[in-house]
Design a protein around this motif. Structure first.
Motif, mmCIF file in Angstrom:
data_model
loop_
_atom_site.group_PDB
_atom_site.id
_atom_site.type_symbol
_atom_site.label_atom_id
_atom_site.label_comp_id
_atom_site.label_asym_id
_atom_site.label_seq_id
_atom_site.Cartn_x
_atom_site.Cartn_y
_atom_site.Cartn_z
ATOM 1 N N GLU A 155 6.685 0.520 14.182
ATOM 2 C CA GLU A 155 6.016 1.522 13.886
ATOM 3 C C GLU A 155 5.064 1.397 13.827
ATOM 4 O O GLU A 155 3.559 2.178 14.656
ATOM 5 N N LEU A 156 4.875 1.587 12.618
ATOM 6 C CA LEU A 156 3.522 1.494 11.719
ATOM 7 C C LEU A 156 2.200 0.686 12.463
ATOM 8 O O LEU A 156 1.164 1.409 12.484
ATOM 9 N N THR A 169 12.793 -1.201 6.111
ATOM 10 C CA THR A 169 11.505 -0.790 6.388
ATOM 11 C C THR A 169 10.168 -2.083 6.892
ATOM 12 O O THR A 169 9.551 -1.446 7.393
ATOM 13 N N VAL A 212 -6.494 -3.951 13.861
ATOM 14 C CA VAL A 212 -6.145 -3.925 12.413
ATOM 15 C C VAL A 212 -5.553 -5.161 11.385
ATOM 16 O O VAL A 212 -5.811 -4.940 9.808
ATOM 17 N N THR A 257 -3.958 1.258 17.654
ATOM 18 C CA THR A 257 -4.500 1.851 18.489
ATOM 19 C C THR A 257 -5.859 2.625 17.806
ATOM 20 O O THR A 257 -6.427 3.175 18.109
ATOM 21 N N PHE A 258 -5.329 3.257 15.977
ATOM 22 C CA PHE A 258 -7.297 3.359 15.586
ATOM 23 C C PHE A 258 -8.481 2.011 16.021
ATOM 24 O O PHE A 258 -9.413 2.610 15.816
ATOM 25 N N ASN A 259 -8.146 1.174 15.384
ATOM 26 C CA ASN A 259 -7.611 -0.288 15.729
ATOM 27 C C ASN A 259 -7.428 -1.498 15.746
ATOM 28 O O ASN A 259 -6.260 -2.121 15.033
ATOM 29 N N LEU A 264 0.760 -1.154 0.079
ATOM 30 C CA LEU A 264 -0.261 0.476 -0.151
ATOM 31 C C LEU A 264 1.162 1.574 0.274
ATOM 32 O O LEU A 264 0.700 2.501 -1.109
ATOM 33 N N ILE A 265 1.699 1.114 0.961
ATOM 34 C CA ILE A 265 2.917 1.821 0.936
ATOM 35 C C ILE A 265 3.789 2.509 -0.362
ATOM 36 O O ILE A 265 3.999 3.948 -0.944
ATOM 37 N N ARG A 301 10.361 -1.520 10.229
ATOM 38 C CA ARG A 301 9.844 -0.117 10.300
ATOM 39 C C ARG A 301 7.862 -0.577 10.044
ATOM 40 O O ARG A 301 7.651 -0.252 11.315
ATOM 41 N N ILE A 302 7.752 -0.969 9.265
ATOM 42 C CA ILE A 302 5.856 -1.240 9.522
ATOM 43 C C ILE A 302 5.969 -1.898 10.381
ATOM 44 O O ILE A 302 4.887 -1.837 11.067
ATOM 45 N N LEU A 356 1.317 1.630 15.913
ATOM 46 C CA LEU A 356 0.255 3.337 15.770
ATOM 47 C C LEU A 356 -0.556 2.748 15.080
ATOM 48 O O LEU A 356 -2.496 3.966 15.494
ATOM 49 N N LEU A 357 -1.404 2.037 13.941
ATOM 50 C CA LEU A 357 -2.578 1.394 13.451
ATOM 51 C C LEU A 357 -3.804 0.552 14.111
ATOM 52 O O LEU A 357 -4.753 0.879 14.595
ATOM 53 N N ALA A 364 -8.419 -6.577 9.814
ATOM 54 C CA ALA A 364 -8.690 -5.954 8.781
ATOM 55 C C ALA A 364 -8.422 -5.627 7.600
ATOM 56 O O ALA A 364 -8.672 -6.325 5.929
ATOM 57 N N LEU A 365 -7.063 -5.879 8.008
ATOM 58 C CA LEU A 365 -6.172 -6.584 6.303
ATOM 59 C C LEU A 365 -5.492 -7.900 5.957
ATOM 60 O O LEU A 365 -6.288 -7.658 4.417
#
Lengths: 355, 355
Positions: free
Chosen positions: A233-234, A226, A245, A240-242, A132-133, A229-230, A237-238, A248-249
């Motif tokens: 870090e990423l 990379t 996640v 914390t939204f759901n 996606l990125i 880091r996904i 963070l995601l 979902a992915l």
């Protein structure tokens, strides 16, 4: 029973034939092996020592050998100096090629019907996020396939390997997920990922329940890479939204996979309808019969590229867009990697490769 | 010439009919208005004061009125106490409904052929990310539509509005992107988003070049709200992976949109083939004719739900999965929101709504 055990038993229930388990020594593959070992009698472990982390790589190998000895499972190891072998090429794809070639070889030697790797839902989510990125179409969103039917022998390595940095290549080569989805089952042996619906948390829970140690690849924590880091870090963070996640992915990857199949089928019919007899080595398509759906035209061109064996690795997102543009516009021409040219004039789209 | 001006002129070149521009007073819509004003003579501005931020809302309104006066453009304003109107319902969807109803009304009154809103590529990327995180299929990945052809009159508000928190609802209602994609053009007027290929950075550049001030909604910086956190935390992190991540996400939305069209077309054919004469109020489908593609079955069921006017708002990702399961399995039944039931027995799938 842990989720890992449940999923693995469901997988093993219909596969009594001998199988090969790819084991790096990390949490995921150790859990897969332990779970399979409870319900399947004819296992062979395959381990590749990529010699990328000196003594640590050797300690991984020793760990896997010891685990197999304790379980009474045959262990086959290949030790390869991947850095030397890659000789400046993409280290990640070289390492992946070496791994899957070895798995295929072992499967053939022991007469295994299948090879299992330990990719999890977290690997799937990371793969989807990575693509996606970086930029992807529906194609790439499919992520890692849950299974691959028998494929022709492993193709020869491709030069180049795209726009990824050496750093990323190293990082990815050290860990299981084949981001580019080029994993290959052997002649006659299928490739399965029985843990693809299982999260990393499920894996850790399973190992804790078994009091089973595993190896930790310390370069996985190096956030310069990379993929790491996904992961570090990423994804946090995601979450914390759901908190869900990852699922979902992975569901999105399933949907993309299903949609892709529909589109490939329709594109195959489109191509069959649009293709006219070749003029010498030139492929001729009827532009009108190609229709106006960019999605179907793109998929039909991909099928054509695959069928002709034209180089796909240099066909970036933008390159496919240019090809679709030429097909859709009433006139125009474009060159593509490997000497492939495409020309649209009036009702005719011509494609050929300079020899 | 700035990118905004270029895109807007391309849009205006083929649309000399009178148009309505939705202007909140924020950077995006002010840039859209200024750009359109340089190349289109028959504009009317529509502004909605949602009365959500007291004096600041009134100052936004005054700013838009003054800007229009300075440009010599007619300005129509509707002031609505959205909180009172929503009366506990989803504030965001109420605010969006009020806005698009007003835009439609103004378009009808002034005889405009189109309504333009100022959604940018950043809004698109945020929408795609929001849906990715929440969980979506291909459907949701399409993001915000670049245009919508004339639609039937604005539907009545839906109760409930899904699982979003009131906080999120408030946050989203304060800013342009309709995350749920329910924007509606008026009777006879089409809806356009001429800035959908333009980034927020392009907008700021355009405004700087014109030395044009704009209003800043301070609640946009409040990271308690999901959308703001996507904008201020998630997107900046993603840009450290790929500075062009916004265009990667908008391209993906384009691809999803194209793929969706292919699938809806195929699903329409599938439904036509699978449907048998109704038995009273019961819809009858031939399970064999439905085939085995979960993707096509899901899309065909969606078409059926839409055609019958059955409630879609409660049909979550999981609800659609259950519906597909019933269609695919040889037996089973399931209830859905609005009293819709589905039953699979032998070769027949039956659907009906309790009255």
């Amino acid at each position: 029973m842990t989720r890992v055990l449940r999923e693995v038993r469901r997988f093993a229930a219909t596969r009594s034939e001998p199988g090969v388990v790819a084991v790096s020594g990390g949490a995921d593959s150790v859990a897969l092996l332990r779970a399979l070992h409870t319900c399947h009698a004819a296992l062979t472990v395959a381990h590749v020592n990529h010699q990328l982390r000196g003594e640590e790589s050797d300690a991984d190998e020793a760990f896997v050998r010891d685990l197999c000895a304790a379980l009474g499972v045959e262990c086959r190891v290949r030790s390869v100096d991947v850095t030397a072998l890659a000789a400046g090429d993409n280290l990640e794809s070289t390492a992946r090629r070496v791994r899957y070639e070895f798995f295929t070889e072992v499967a053939n030697e022991v007469g295994a019907a299948w090879v299992a790797t330990a990719h999890t839902a977290d690997d799937q989510a990371e793969t989807v996020l990575h693509r996606l990125i970086r930029g992807t179409g529906l194609q790439g969103l499919r992520g890692i396939a849950a299974e691959r039917q028998p494929l022709p022998p492993t193709p020869s390595p491709k030069k180049g390997g795209g726009a990824r940095t050496e750093e990323e290549a190293i990082a990815s080569s050290l860990a299981p997920p084949p981001f580019l989805g080029e994993g290959v089952g052997g002649r006659g042996s299928s490739l399965f990922r029985p843990l693809l619906a299982v999260t990393r948390a499920d894996v850790i829970e399973c190992l804790a329940a078994l009091n089973q140690p595993y190896r930790t690849d310390r370069t996985n924590a190096d956030t310069r890479f990379t993929r790491n880091r996904i992961r570090h870090e990423l994804l946090p963070l995601l979450k914390t939204f759901n908190p869900d996640v990852v699922s979902a992915l992975t569901h999105l990857a399933d949907h993309a996979n299903e949609a892709h199949q529909v589109i490939v089928t329709a594109a195959g019919e489109l191509l069959a309808n649009a293709e006219r007899p070749r003029a010498a080595h030139v492929i001729v398509l009827d532009a009108l019969a190609l229709g106006t759906s960019r999605c179907l035209i793109r998929a039909a061109l991909r099928l054509l590229w695959e069928r002709e064996g034209w180089p796909m690795s240099g066909m970036t997102f933008d390159a496919w867009e240019r090809a679709v543009e030429v097909a859709c516009r009433n006139a125009g021409a474009c060159d593509f990697p490997g000497g492939v040219t495409m020309r649209h004039s009036g009702r005719v789209v011509q494609l050929s490769q300079r020899t």
